[in-house]
Write a protein that holds these residues in place. Sequence first.
Motif, mmCIF file in Angstrom:
data_model
loop_
_atom_site.group_PDB
_atom_site.id
_atom_site.type_symbol
_atom_site.label_atom_id
_atom_site.label_comp_id
_atom_site.label_asym_id
_atom_site.label_seq_id
_atom_site.Cartn_x
_atom_site.Cartn_y
_atom_site.Cartn_z
ATOM 1 N N UNK A 26 8.093 7.846 11.777
ATOM 2 C CA UNK A 26 7.878 7.767 10.324
ATOM 3 C C UNK A 26 8.585 6.545 9.752
ATOM 4 N N UNK A 27 9.800 6.276 10.242
ATOM 5 C CA UNK A 27 10.539 5.101 9.782
ATOM 6 C C UNK A 27 9.766 3.818 10.097
ATOM 7 N N UNK A 28 9.287 3.688 11.345
ATOM 8 C CA UNK A 28 8.492 2.507 11.708
ATOM 9 C C UNK A 28 7.247 2.403 10.825
ATOM 10 N N UNK A 29 6.545 3.516 10.668
ATOM 11 C CA UNK A 29 5.319 3.507 9.863
ATOM 12 C C UNK A 29 5.598 3.064 8.433
ATOM 13 N N UNK A 30 6.638 3.646 7.820
ATOM 14 C CA UNK A 30 6.986 3.274 6.441
ATOM 15 C C UNK A 30 7.304 1.784 6.317
ATOM 16 N N UNK A 31 8.065 1.265 7.286
ATOM 17 C CA UNK A 31 8.423 -0.154 7.221
ATOM 18 C C UNK A 31 7.203 -1.046 7.428
ATOM 19 N N UNK A 32 6.338 -0.687 8.376
ATOM 20 C CA UNK A 32 5.125 -1.483 8.604
ATOM 21 C C UNK A 32 4.241 -1.505 7.363
ATOM 22 N N UNK A 33 4.045 -0.344 6.753
ATOM 23 C CA UNK A 33 3.235 -0.277 5.536
ATOM 24 C C UNK A 33 3.891 -1.080 4.416
ATOM 25 N N UNK A 34 5.217 -1.059 4.363
ATOM 26 C CA UNK A 34 5.955 -1.840 3.368
ATOM 27 C C UNK A 34 5.776 -3.341 3.557
ATOM 28 N N UNK A 35 5.607 -3.774 4.802
ATOM 29 C CA UNK A 35 5.363 -5.194 5.082
ATOM 30 C C UNK A 35 3.966 -5.620 4.636
ATOM 31 N N UNK A 36 3.033 -4.658 4.539
ATOM 32 C CA UNK A 36 1.659 -4.986 4.174
ATOM 33 C C UNK A 36 0.633 -4.661 5.235
#
Length: 127
Positions: A26-36
Amino acid sequence: MAPALSNGSGWPADVLIVEDDPIIAIDFEDRLLGFGVTGVRTVGSVKQALDAIAKRTPDFALLDVELIRETSFAIAERLTALKVPFVFVTGYGAEARIPPELAGRPRLQKPCSSDALEAALKLRAVG
């Protein structure tokens, strides 16, 4: 099947996360989505990952080296054959036992900073 094209932002259109710890995934997913990044898929086993790749080849992948009772090396070999860039993610650092044919692949140490994750995503070197 060719990898998905970039979504126009320079980020991969579809990232596959192979991680058996749901909190880390979930942490990776949130950060990736935050990058765009616009498309993120998460799986927790080799079988799920190979099935996901067969359905749609990802643009990039993050592979946890040590999954529950298995390693991600079969996934790495499949992605290599498809010329899909990926990064190994491990909490074991230099002690991670990666086969010689995959040892030159990029690695991120868990926990990794957002800067390190973003740099790996931007590089997307096929290796």
